[in-house]
Design a protein around this motif. Structure first.
Motif, PDB file in Angstrom:
ATOM      1  N   ARG A  13      28.226  43.618  35.714  1.00 53.60           N
ATOM      2  CA  ARG A  13      28.035  44.990  35.815  1.00 53.60           C
ATOM      3  C   ARG A  13      27.060  45.517  36.850  1.00 53.60           C
ATOM      4  O   ARG A  13      27.356  46.804  37.396  1.00 53.60           O
ATOM      5  N   ARG A  17      31.481  47.215  42.650  1.00 58.14           N
ATOM      6  CA  ARG A  17      32.772  46.861  42.238  1.00 58.14           C
ATOM      7  C   ARG A  17      33.861  46.888  43.368  1.00 58.14           C
ATOM      8  O   ARG A  17      33.863  47.981  44.029  1.00 58.14           O
ATOM      9  N   ARG A  20      37.216  49.391  43.118  1.00 60.22           N
ATOM     10  CA  ARG A  20      37.291  50.578  42.700  1.00 60.22           C
ATOM     11  C   ARG A  20      38.045  51.539  43.560  1.00 60.22           C
ATOM     12  O   ARG A  20      38.707  52.394  43.096  1.00 60.22           O
ATOM     13  N   MET A 192      34.600  43.976  35.779  1.00 66.62           N
ATOM     14  CA  MET A 192      34.811  43.735  37.531  1.00 66.62           C
ATOM     15  C   MET A 192      36.165  44.439  38.092  1.00 66.62           C
ATOM     16  O   MET A 192      36.064  44.878  39.276  1.00 66.62           O
ATOM     17  N   ASP A 194      39.379  47.150  38.745  1.00 72.32           N
ATOM     18  CA  ASP A 194      39.566  48.714  38.806  1.00 72.32           C
ATOM     19  C   ASP A 194      41.062  48.750  39.268  1.00 72.32           C
ATOM     20  O   ASP A 194      41.455  47.999  40.211  1.00 72.32           O
TER      21      ASP A 194
END
Length: 293
Positions: A13, A17, A20, A192, A194
């Motif tokens: 986290r 990312r 995204r 991880m 999206d």
């Protein structure tokens, strides 16, 4: 739920990312380079690289090979190259099985597409099958590589070619449309993935094919007549709902399928080989491979 898996998820986290937006995918892809086999693996195996149909193929042969052959297709949403984590999985499987592992480095989007990948992977499979005693060939893949592995065996079935003994899928990307309504409930839990970036990658990989075509989203195809499937999925992975849907469709088609879910597992949790959940999954894979005489 192990403490090590929980801590690994928290560490993920903290990372940027990559999926995204389409822009974050492009920026991340521009920085990433393919990782070579680590020194520990080179000490364990003879590493040979060759070119097949214009693409690199890496073969890792352990000092005392078992005569079993594993074709491994790496993940990376079809846009990212082979990474260190993939070598961790491959190394763990070699140590458990003595199998010779062949890694086809299929061309990545946006420069290449699934239309090129399928014949390339099949050419590699044919070469591996020629040297495999008694047809002891297995296929494995993680994430996008899992989706490609599944499309590959479907392609072989449709052309009347032999199936591998088993297919091992680690968090496979079986539906690139990302349209499963169950995905939304996992969006906050996944450290991880999206949806926007993944759909962008899928369109690059499809290059004009519909996203719901079996080549791109193999869950859309007919599943009967494929090799037995062993599927390992994390409970905090956006791809879990489609893994469950795939398992149900496979069972309805009388395809032998096993789905193992690690409740605290993130995407391709088996790469976290220091966790008990990953070790259990890798032991299960090794047990299947080693049971074939």
């Amino acid at each position: 739920m192990s403490l090590s898996m929980t801590l690994a998820g928290l560490a993920l986290r903290a990372l940027p990312r990559a999926f995204r937006t389409p822009e974050t995918v492009r920026r991340t892809a521009a920085r990433r380079r393919r990782h070579s086999a680590p020194l520990s693996l080179r000490r364990l195996c003879r590493v040979h690289e060759e070119t097949v149909a214009g693409f690199p193929v890496i073969t890792l042969t352990p000092g005392k090979p078992s005569g079993r052959e594993l074709i491994y297709l790496h993940g990376g949403a079809y846009v990212f190259p082979l990474r260190e984590a993939h070598w961790w999985i491959i190394s763990a499987l070699i140590r458990r099985t003595g199998a010779t592992v062949t890694v086809p480095l299929y061309g990545l989007a946006p420069w290449h597409s699934v239309a090129e990948a399928l014949p390339f992977v099949d050419a590699v499979h044919q070469a591996v099958a020629r040297r495999a005693p008694g047809g002891r060939v297995f296929v494995a893949g993680d994430s996008a590589g899992g989706g490609l592995a599944l499309a590959h065996v479907m392609d072989r079935r449709d052309r009347g070619q032999s199936q591998p003994r088993s297919l091992f899928l680690f968090a496979p990307w079986v539906d690139c449309t990302m349209s499963n309504p169950g995905i939304a409930a996992l969006e906050r839990q996944d450290p991880m993935l999206d949806v926007p970036g993944l759909v962008y990658c899928a369109r690059l990989w499809a290059r004009g094919l519909p996203l719901d075509s079996w080549q791109v989203s193999p869950i859309s195809g007919t599943l009967a007549g494929l090799a037995p499937v062993h599927l390992f999925q994390g409970g905090r992975d956006l791809l879990l709902p489609d893994a469950k849907r795939f398992a149900l469709k496979a069972a309805a088609a009388s395809l032998p399928v096993e789905l193992e879910v690690a409740p605290a597992g993130f995407h391709v949790y088996v790469a976290a080989t220091f966790t008990p959940e990953a070790r259990s999954a890798l032991d299960r894979v090794a047990g299947v491979i080693n049971s074939v005489e």
